[in-house]
Design an enzyme around this catalytic site. Structure first.
Site, mmCIF file in Angstrom:
data_model
loop_
_atom_site.group_PDB
_atom_site.id
_atom_site.type_symbol
_atom_site.label_atom_id
_atom_site.label_comp_id
_atom_site.label_asym_id
_atom_site.label_seq_id
_atom_site.Cartn_x
_atom_site.Cartn_y
_atom_site.Cartn_z
ATOM 1 N N SER A 87 0.846 -1.186 0.000
ATOM 2 C CA SER A 87 0.000 0.000 0.000
ATOM 3 C C SER A 87 0.881 1.234 0.000
ATOM 4 C CB SER A 87 -0.864 0.001 1.263
ATOM 5 O OG SER A 87 -1.456 1.271 1.445
ATOM 6 N N TYR A 134 -0.958 -0.766 10.141
ATOM 7 C CA TYR A 134 -1.192 -1.136 8.745
ATOM 8 C C TYR A 134 0.048 -0.824 7.892
ATOM 9 C CZ TYR A 134 -3.721 -0.980 4.222
ATOM 10 O OH TYR A 134 -4.145 -1.174 2.932
ATOM 11 N N LYS A 150 2.325 -3.331 5.755
ATOM 12 C CA LYS A 150 2.432 -3.170 4.301
ATOM 13 C C LYS A 150 3.880 -2.927 3.874
ATOM 14 C CE LYS A 150 -1.830 -3.706 2.913
ATOM 15 N NZ LYS A 150 -2.181 -5.034 2.378
HETATM 16 P P1 NAI Z 1 -12.070 -5.394 1.257
HETATM 17 O O1 NAI Z 1 -12.373 -5.189 2.699
HETATM 18 O O2 NAI Z 1 -13.136 -5.130 0.264
HETATM 19 O O3 NAI Z 1 -11.528 -6.873 1.005
HETATM 20 C C1 NAI Z 1 -10.690 -7.542 1.890
HETATM 21 C C2 NAI Z 1 -11.154 -8.973 1.988
HETATM 22 O O4 NAI Z 1 -10.247 -9.712 2.826
HETATM 23 C C3 NAI Z 1 -12.542 -9.105 2.633
HETATM 24 O O5 NAI Z 1 -13.424 -9.785 1.757
HETATM 25 C C4 NAI Z 1 -12.282 -9.887 3.908
HETATM 26 O O6 NAI Z 1 -13.336 -10.785 4.254
HETATM 27 C C5 NAI Z 1 -11.010 -10.643 3.571
HETATM 28 N N1 NAI Z 1 -10.282 -11.095 4.772
HETATM 29 C C6 NAI Z 1 -10.054 -10.374 5.899
HETATM 30 N N2 NAI Z 1 -9.409 -11.133 6.804
HETATM 31 C C7 NAI Z 1 -9.207 -12.362 6.232
HETATM 32 C C8 NAI Z 1 -8.574 -13.546 6.665
HETATM 33 N N3 NAI Z 1 -8.029 -13.623 7.893
HETATM 34 N N4 NAI Z 1 -8.528 -14.606 5.811
HETATM 35 C C9 NAI Z 1 -9.090 -14.529 4.576
HETATM 36 N N5 NAI Z 1 -9.709 -13.418 4.114
HETATM 37 C C10 NAI Z 1 -9.767 -12.339 4.937
HETATM 38 O O7 NAI Z 1 -10.794 -4.450 0.937
HETATM 39 P P2 NAI Z 1 -9.971 -4.160 -0.410
HETATM 40 O O8 NAI Z 1 -9.890 -2.703 -0.559
HETATM 41 O O9 NAI Z 1 -10.461 -4.992 -1.521
HETATM 42 O O10 NAI Z 1 -8.520 -4.649 0.048
HETATM 43 C C11 NAI Z 1 -7.799 -5.702 -0.571
HETATM 44 C C12 NAI Z 1 -6.323 -5.509 -0.250
HETATM 45 O O11 NAI Z 1 -5.854 -4.311 -0.864
HETATM 46 C C13 NAI Z 1 -6.031 -5.360 1.230
HETATM 47 O O12 NAI Z 1 -4.835 -6.017 1.543
HETATM 48 C C14 NAI Z 1 -5.852 -3.857 1.388
HETATM 49 O O13 NAI Z 1 -5.071 -3.533 2.508
HETATM 50 C C15 NAI Z 1 -5.172 -3.517 0.081
HETATM 51 N N6 NAI Z 1 -5.247 -2.116 -0.305
HETATM 52 C C16 NAI Z 1 -6.414 -1.592 -0.758
HETATM 53 C C17 NAI Z 1 -6.454 -0.279 -1.177
HETATM 54 C C18 NAI Z 1 -7.648 0.318 -1.787
HETATM 55 O O14 NAI Z 1 -7.538 1.436 -2.324
HETATM 56 N N7 NAI Z 1 -8.807 -0.342 -1.741
HETATM 57 C C19 NAI Z 1 -5.282 0.604 -1.025
HETATM 58 C C20 NAI Z 1 -4.090 -0.064 -0.586
HETATM 59 C C21 NAI Z 1 -4.095 -1.378 -0.232
#
Ligand code: NAI
Length: 306
Positions: free
Chosen positions: A157, A170, A174
Protein backbone atom coordinates in the site's frame (compact mmCIF):
# COMPACT_ATOMS: atom_id res chain seq x y z
CA UNK A 1 -3.95 -1.26 -40.34
CA UNK A 2 -5.14 -3.01 -37.21
CA UNK A 3 -2.53 -4.75 -35.10
CA UNK A 4 -3.33 -8.13 -33.51
CA UNK A 5 -2.82 -7.93 -29.77
CA UNK A 6 -1.35 -11.10 -28.32
CA UNK A 7 -3.39 -12.09 -25.29
CA UNK A 8 -1.69 -12.53 -21.90
CA UNK A 9 -1.70 -16.26 -21.19
CA UNK A 10 -2.73 -18.00 -17.96
CA UNK A 11 -4.17 -21.19 -19.43
CA UNK A 12 -3.55 -24.26 -17.20
CA UNK A 13 -2.35 -22.14 -14.29
CA UNK A 14 -3.83 -22.42 -10.80
CA UNK A 15 -4.13 -19.25 -8.74
CA UNK A 16 -4.91 -18.68 -5.08
CA UNK A 17 -6.40 -15.28 -4.27
CA UNK A 18 -6.83 -14.53 -0.57
CA UNK A 19 -9.63 -12.21 0.51
CA UNK A 20 -11.27 -12.76 -2.88
CA UNK A 21 -14.89 -12.49 -1.72
CA UNK A 22 -15.10 -8.74 -2.24
CA UNK A 23 -13.32 -5.62 -3.33
CA UNK A 24 -10.02 -6.03 -5.14
CA UNK A 25 -9.64 -9.76 -4.49
CA UNK A 26 -12.96 -10.45 -6.17
CA UNK A 27 -11.86 -8.56 -9.28
CA UNK A 28 -8.51 -10.36 -9.33
CA UNK A 29 -10.24 -13.75 -9.12
CA UNK A 30 -12.71 -12.91 -11.89
CA UNK A 31 -10.04 -11.61 -14.26
CA UNK A 32 -7.56 -14.42 -13.54
CA UNK A 33 -10.36 -16.88 -14.36
CA UNK A 34 -11.25 -14.97 -17.51
CA UNK A 35 -7.64 -15.37 -18.61
CA UNK A 36 -7.82 -19.11 -18.15
CA UNK A 37 -6.53 -19.69 -14.60
CA UNK A 38 -8.34 -22.05 -12.26
CA UNK A 39 -8.88 -20.08 -9.08
CA UNK A 40 -9.09 -20.76 -5.35
CA UNK A 41 -11.38 -18.04 -4.05
CA UNK A 42 -10.35 -17.72 -0.42
CA UNK A 43 -12.29 -15.48 1.93
CA UNK A 44 -13.32 -15.72 5.52
CA UNK A 45 -15.91 -13.01 4.91
CA UNK A 46 -14.95 -10.73 7.80
CA UNK A 47 -16.00 -7.21 8.62
CA UNK A 48 -13.57 -4.47 7.73
CA UNK A 49 -12.17 -4.76 11.28
CA UNK A 50 -11.62 -8.52 10.92
CA UNK A 51 -14.61 -9.51 13.10
CA UNK A 52 -17.21 -12.10 12.10
CA UNK A 53 -17.42 -14.35 9.10
CA UNK A 54 -19.72 -14.87 6.18
CA UNK A 55 -19.43 -17.58 3.52
CA UNK A 56 -21.63 -15.78 1.02
CA UNK A 57 -19.11 -13.39 -0.46
CA UNK A 58 -16.60 -16.02 -1.63
CA UNK A 59 -19.34 -18.45 -2.70
CA UNK A 60 -20.88 -15.80 -4.94
CA UNK A 61 -17.55 -15.10 -6.64
CA UNK A 62 -17.12 -18.80 -7.36
CA UNK A 63 -20.67 -18.97 -8.74
CA UNK A 64 -19.91 -16.00 -10.99
CA UNK A 65 -16.71 -17.58 -12.33
CA UNK A 66 -18.50 -20.88 -13.02
CA UNK A 67 -21.37 -19.02 -14.73
CA UNK A 68 -18.80 -17.35 -17.01
CA UNK A 69 -17.45 -20.78 -17.99
CA UNK A 70 -14.37 -20.61 -15.74
CA UNK A 71 -13.11 -22.94 -13.01
CA UNK A 72 -12.97 -22.04 -9.34
CA UNK A 73 -13.32 -23.46 -5.84
CA UNK A 74 -14.18 -21.75 -2.64
CA UNK A 75 -12.06 -21.73 0.51
CA UNK A 76 -13.08 -20.27 3.87
CA UNK A 77 -9.83 -20.67 5.83
CA UNK A 78 -8.22 -17.73 7.56
CA UNK A 79 -4.78 -16.66 6.40
CA UNK A 80 -3.79 -15.78 9.96
CA UNK A 81 -2.29 -19.14 11.00
CA UNK A 82 0.22 -21.51 9.36
CA UNK A 83 -2.49 -24.20 9.46
CA UNK A 84 -4.88 -21.88 7.61
CA UNK A 85 -2.23 -21.12 4.99
CA UNK A 86 -1.53 -24.83 4.51
CA UNK A 87 -5.26 -25.55 4.25
CA UNK A 88 -5.66 -22.92 1.53
CA UNK A 89 -2.83 -24.46 -0.51
CA UNK A 90 -4.33 -27.93 0.14
CA UNK A 91 -7.62 -26.67 -1.34
CA UNK A 92 -5.77 -25.85 -4.57
CA UNK A 93 -3.99 -29.21 -4.65
CA UNK A 94 -7.16 -31.19 -3.86
CA UNK A 95 -9.20 -29.40 -6.50
CA UNK A 96 -6.64 -28.86 -9.26
CA UNK A 97 -3.54 -30.87 -8.33
CA UNK A 98 -1.40 -27.78 -8.75
CA UNK A 99 -0.63 -24.23 -7.64
CA UNK A 100 1.28 -21.65 -9.68
CA UNK A 101 0.19 -18.22 -8.48
CA UNK A 102 -0.42 -16.75 -5.02
CA UNK A 103 -2.08 -13.35 -4.70
CA UNK A 104 -1.83 -12.23 -1.08
CA UNK A 105 -4.68 -9.76 -0.86
CA UNK A 106 -6.71 -10.42 2.33
CA UNK A 107 -6.85 -7.36 4.52
CA UNK A 108 -8.44 -5.60 7.47
CA UNK A 109 -8.17 -2.13 8.97
CA UNK A 110 -7.88 -1.10 12.61
CA UNK A 111 -6.78 2.53 12.35
CA UNK A 112 -5.70 4.45 15.46
CA UNK A 113 -3.28 7.28 15.99
CA UNK A 114 -0.09 5.97 17.56
CA UNK A 115 -0.85 7.21 21.08
CA UNK A 116 -3.95 4.97 21.08
CA UNK A 117 -2.30 2.06 19.25
CA UNK A 118 -2.38 -0.87 21.67
CA UNK A 119 -1.54 -4.50 20.85
CA UNK A 120 -5.19 -5.34 20.21
CA UNK A 121 -5.00 -3.07 17.15
CA UNK A 122 -1.50 -4.11 16.11
CA UNK A 123 -1.57 -7.91 16.26
CA UNK A 124 -4.65 -8.63 14.11
CA UNK A 125 -3.42 -6.27 11.38
CA UNK A 126 0.06 -7.85 11.32
CA UNK A 127 -1.57 -11.29 11.42
CA UNK A 128 -3.77 -10.79 8.36
CA UNK A 129 -1.51 -8.71 6.10
CA UNK A 130 2.03 -9.75 6.96
CA UNK A 131 1.89 -13.14 8.69
CA UNK A 132 -0.96 -14.04 6.33
CA UNK A 133 1.39 -13.63 3.38
CA UNK A 134 4.01 -15.82 5.07
CA UNK A 135 1.41 -18.45 5.98
CA UNK A 136 -0.01 -18.86 2.49
CA UNK A 137 3.18 -18.37 0.48
CA UNK A 138 5.32 -20.82 2.50
CA UNK A 139 3.48 -24.04 1.59
CA UNK A 140 3.09 -22.84 -2.01
CA UNK A 141 6.82 -22.02 -2.19
CA UNK A 142 7.84 -25.66 -1.77
CA UNK A 143 5.65 -26.55 -4.75
CA UNK A 144 6.97 -23.59 -6.80
CA UNK A 145 10.58 -24.65 -6.20
CA UNK A 146 9.87 -28.27 -7.17
CA UNK A 147 8.05 -27.35 -10.37
CA UNK A 148 10.43 -24.51 -11.33
CA UNK A 149 7.69 -21.94 -11.67
CA UNK A 150 5.79 -19.60 -9.38
CA UNK A 151 4.33 -16.13 -9.20
CA UNK A 152 3.75 -14.26 -5.91
CA UNK A 153 1.86 -10.97 -5.89
CA UNK A 154 1.72 -9.22 -2.53
CA UNK A 155 -0.66 -6.39 -1.78
CA UNK A 156 1.25 -3.56 -0.19
CA UNK A 157 0.00 0.00 0.00
CA UNK A 158 1.10 3.59 -0.48
CA UNK A 159 0.52 3.81 3.28
CA UNK A 160 3.42 1.40 3.76
CA UNK A 161 5.70 2.91 1.15
CA UNK A 162 5.00 6.57 1.96
CA UNK A 163 3.14 6.59 5.30
CA UNK A 164 -0.42 7.56 6.20
CA UNK A 165 -1.76 9.24 9.31
CA UNK A 166 -3.36 6.88 11.85
CA UNK A 167 -1.98 3.70 10.29
CA UNK A 168 1.24 2.69 12.08
CA UNK A 169 -0.01 -0.90 12.35
CA UNK A 170 -1.19 -1.14 8.74
CA UNK A 171 1.80 0.75 7.29
CA UNK A 172 4.26 -1.44 9.20
CA UNK A 173 2.53 -4.56 7.84
CA UNK A 174 2.43 -3.17 4.30
CA UNK A 175 6.07 -2.01 4.38
CA UNK A 176 6.92 -5.44 5.82
CA UNK A 177 5.44 -6.92 2.65
CA UNK A 178 7.89 -4.86 0.59
CA UNK A 179 10.83 -6.45 2.43
CA UNK A 180 9.16 -9.86 2.13
CA UNK A 181 8.76 -9.34 -1.63
CA UNK A 182 12.37 -8.20 -2.11
CA UNK A 183 13.77 -11.31 -0.44
CA UNK A 184 11.37 -13.72 -2.16
CA UNK A 185 12.50 -12.20 -5.46
CA UNK A 186 16.14 -13.00 -4.63
CA UNK A 187 15.50 -16.48 -3.30
CA UNK A 188 13.05 -17.40 -6.07
CA UNK A 189 15.17 -16.21 -9.00
CA UNK A 190 16.90 -19.46 -9.86
CA UNK A 191 13.62 -21.39 -9.65
CA UNK A 192 11.75 -19.14 -12.11
CA UNK A 193 9.69 -17.76 -9.22
CA UNK A 194 8.95 -14.04 -9.27
CA UNK A 195 7.60 -11.89 -6.46
CA UNK A 196 6.20 -8.40 -6.88
CA UNK A 197 4.07 -6.07 -4.80
CA UNK A 198 1.21 -3.81 -5.75
CA UNK A 199 0.07 -0.64 -4.00
CA UNK A 200 -3.48 -0.25 -5.29
CA UNK A 201 -5.86 2.70 -5.27
CA UNK A 202 -9.45 1.53 -5.59
CA UNK A 203 -12.94 2.25 -4.40
CA UNK A 204 -13.84 -0.53 -1.94
CA UNK A 205 -15.39 -0.58 1.52
CA UNK A 206 -11.85 -0.02 2.83
CA UNK A 207 -11.46 3.34 1.10
CA UNK A 208 -14.94 4.65 0.23
CA UNK A 209 -14.78 7.31 2.98
CA UNK A 210 -11.34 8.67 2.15
CA UNK A 211 -11.04 8.89 -1.62
CA UNK A 212 -12.97 12.12 -2.13
CA UNK A 213 -13.19 13.13 -5.80
CA UNK A 214 -10.99 10.21 -6.90
CA UNK A 215 -13.71 7.73 -5.90
CA UNK A 216 -15.51 7.89 -9.25
CA UNK A 217 -12.33 7.13 -11.23
CA UNK A 218 -10.88 4.23 -9.26
CA UNK A 219 -13.02 1.21 -10.00
CA UNK A 220 -11.36 -1.89 -8.45
CA UNK A 221 -11.50 -3.60 -11.88
CA UNK A 222 -8.72 -1.25 -12.96
CA UNK A 223 -6.19 -2.90 -10.63
CA UNK A 224 -6.57 -6.54 -11.67
CA UNK A 225 -5.01 -6.29 -15.18
CA UNK A 226 -1.64 -5.64 -13.53
CA UNK A 227 -2.13 -8.70 -11.32
CA UNK A 228 -2.89 -10.87 -14.35
CA UNK A 229 0.24 -9.61 -16.13
CA UNK A 230 2.47 -10.16 -13.06
CA UNK A 231 0.99 -13.67 -12.72
CA UNK A 232 1.84 -14.63 -16.28
CA UNK A 233 4.86 -16.59 -17.45
CA UNK A 234 5.78 -13.81 -19.87
CA UNK A 235 6.37 -11.31 -17.07
CA UNK A 236 9.75 -12.20 -15.60
CA UNK A 237 10.39 -8.93 -13.75
CA UNK A 238 10.71 -9.44 -10.03
CA UNK A 239 11.16 -7.55 -6.78
CA UNK A 240 9.22 -4.48 -7.86
CA UNK A 241 6.44 -2.40 -6.30
CA UNK A 242 3.80 -0.96 -8.59
CA UNK A 243 1.25 1.71 -7.81
CA UNK A 244 -1.94 0.97 -9.72
CA UNK A 245 -5.37 2.57 -9.89
CA UNK A 246 -7.81 4.37 -12.14
CA UNK A 247 -6.03 3.06 -15.25
CA UNK A 248 -2.53 4.21 -14.27
CA UNK A 249 0.27 1.74 -13.58
CA UNK A 250 3.61 3.09 -12.33
CA UNK A 251 6.57 1.79 -10.38
CA UNK A 252 7.89 2.90 -7.01
CA UNK A 253 11.63 2.55 -6.60
CA UNK A 254 14.12 3.31 -3.89
CA UNK A 255 16.66 5.98 -4.74
CA UNK A 256 19.80 6.87 -2.78
CA UNK A 257 21.40 10.32 -2.82
CA UNK A 258 25.12 10.45 -3.59
CA UNK A 259 25.50 11.92 -0.12
CA UNK A 260 28.74 13.14 1.38
CA UNK A 261 31.71 11.00 2.44
CA UNK A 262 34.60 11.67 4.80
CA UNK A 263 37.36 9.27 3.87
CA UNK A 264 39.84 9.50 6.76
CA UNK A 265 37.99 7.06 9.03
CA UNK A 266 36.45 9.76 11.24
CA UNK A 267 32.87 11.13 11.29
CA UNK A 268 31.55 13.63 13.84
CA UNK A 269 27.98 14.85 14.43
CA UNK A 270 29.24 18.31 13.39
CA UNK A 271 30.37 16.86 10.03
CA UNK A 272 26.89 15.46 9.53
CA UNK A 273 25.33 18.85 10.36
CA UNK A 274 27.73 20.75 8.11
CA UNK A 275 27.06 18.49 5.12
CA UNK A 276 23.34 17.92 5.70
CA UNK A 277 22.39 19.65 2.44
CA UNK A 278 24.70 17.39 0.36
CA UNK A 279 23.52 14.30 2.24
CA UNK A 280 19.94 15.17 1.29
CA UNK A 281 20.59 16.58 -2.19
CA UNK A 282 18.07 14.84 -4.45
CA UNK A 283 19.68 16.21 -7.61
CA UNK A 284 22.37 13.50 -7.46
CA UNK A 285 21.18 9.99 -6.80
CA UNK A 286 21.36 6.39 -7.92
CA UNK A 287 18.79 3.61 -7.87
CA UNK A 288 20.32 0.56 -6.16
CA UNK A 289 18.78 -2.68 -7.32
CA UNK A 290 20.23 -4.64 -4.42
CA UNK A 291 22.57 -4.55 -1.43
CA UNK A 292 25.57 -5.05 -3.75
CA UNK A 293 24.84 -1.67 -5.39
CA UNK A 294 24.80 -0.01 -1.96
CA UNK A 295 28.20 -1.56 -1.11
CA UNK A 296 29.55 -0.61 -4.55
CA UNK A 297 28.49 3.03 -4.07
CA UNK A 298 30.21 3.05 -0.67
CA UNK A 299 33.45 1.61 -2.09
CA UNK A 300 33.35 4.18 -4.90
CA UNK A 301 32.77 7.06 -2.44
CA UNK A 302 35.68 5.90 -0.26
CA UNK A 303 37.98 5.63 -3.29
CA UNK A 304 36.73 8.93 -4.71
CA UNK A 305 38.83 11.21 -2.54
CA UNK A 306 41.84 8.97 -1.89
P1 NAI B 1 -12.07 -5.39 1.26
O1 NAI B 1 -12.37 -5.19 2.70
O2 NAI B 1 -13.14 -5.13 0.26
O3 NAI B 1 -11.53 -6.87 1.01
C1 NAI B 1 -10.69 -7.54 1.89
C2 NAI B 1 -11.15 -8.97 1.99
O4 NAI B 1 -10.25 -9.71 2.83
C3 NAI B 1 -12.54 -9.11 2.63
O5 NAI B 1 -13.42 -9.79 1.76
C4 NAI B 1 -12.28 -9.89 3.91
O6 NAI B 1 -13.34 -10.78 4.25
C5 NAI B 1 -11.01 -10.64 3.57
N1 NAI B 1 -10.28 -11.09 4.77
C6 NAI B 1 -10.05 -10.37 5.90
N2 NAI B 1 -9.41 -11.13 6.80
C7 NAI B 1 -9.21 -12.36 6.23
C8 NAI B 1 -8.57 -13.55 6.67
N3 NAI B 1 -8.03 -13.62 7.89
N4 NAI B 1 -8.53 -14.61 5.81
C9 NAI B 1 -9.09 -14.53 4.58
N5 NAI B 1 -9.71 -13.42 4.11
C10 NAI B 1 -9.77 -12.34 4.94
O7 NAI B 1 -10.79 -4.45 0.94
P2 NAI B 1 -9.97 -4.16 -0.41
O8 NAI B 1 -9.89 -2.70 -0.56
O9 NAI B 1 -10.46 -4.99 -1.52
O10 NAI B 1 -8.52 -4.65 0.05
C11 NAI B 1 -7.80 -5.70 -0.57
C12 NAI B 1 -6.32 -5.51 -0.25
O11 NAI B 1 -5.85 -4.31 -0.86
C13 NAI B 1 -6.03 -5.36 1.23
O12 NAI B 1 -4.83 -6.02 1.54
C14 NAI B 1 -5.85 -3.86 1.39
O13 NAI B 1 -5.07 -3.53 2.51
C15 NAI B 1 -5.17 -3.52 0.08
N6 NAI B 1 -5.25 -2.12 -0.30
C16 NAI B 1 -6.41 -1.59 -0.76
C17 NAI B 1 -6.45 -0.28 -1.18
C18 NAI B 1 -7.65 0.32 -1.79
O14 NAI B 1 -7.54 1.44 -2.32
N7 NAI B 1 -8.81 -0.34 -1.74
C19 NAI B 1 -5.28 0.60 -1.03
C20 NAI B 1 -4.09 -0.06 -0.59
C21 NAI B 1 -4.09 -1.38 -0.23
Amino acid sequence: MSETVRRVELENRVAIVTGAGRGLGREHALLLARYGARVVVNDLGTGLDGAGNDDNAASQVVAEILANGGEAVVDFNSVTTPEGGQAIVDTAINAFDQVDIVVNNAGILLDKTFHHMTDEFVEPVLDVHLRGAFNVTRPAWEIFRRQGFGRVINTSSAAGVLGNFGQTNYAAAKAGLVGFTNVLALEGAKFNITANAIAPVARTRMTEDILGKLADSVNPELVSPLVVWLASEDCTDTGHIFTVGGGRVARFFTAMTDGWTRTDGVLTPEDVRAHWAEINDESKYSVPSGIADDFRALRRALRGSE
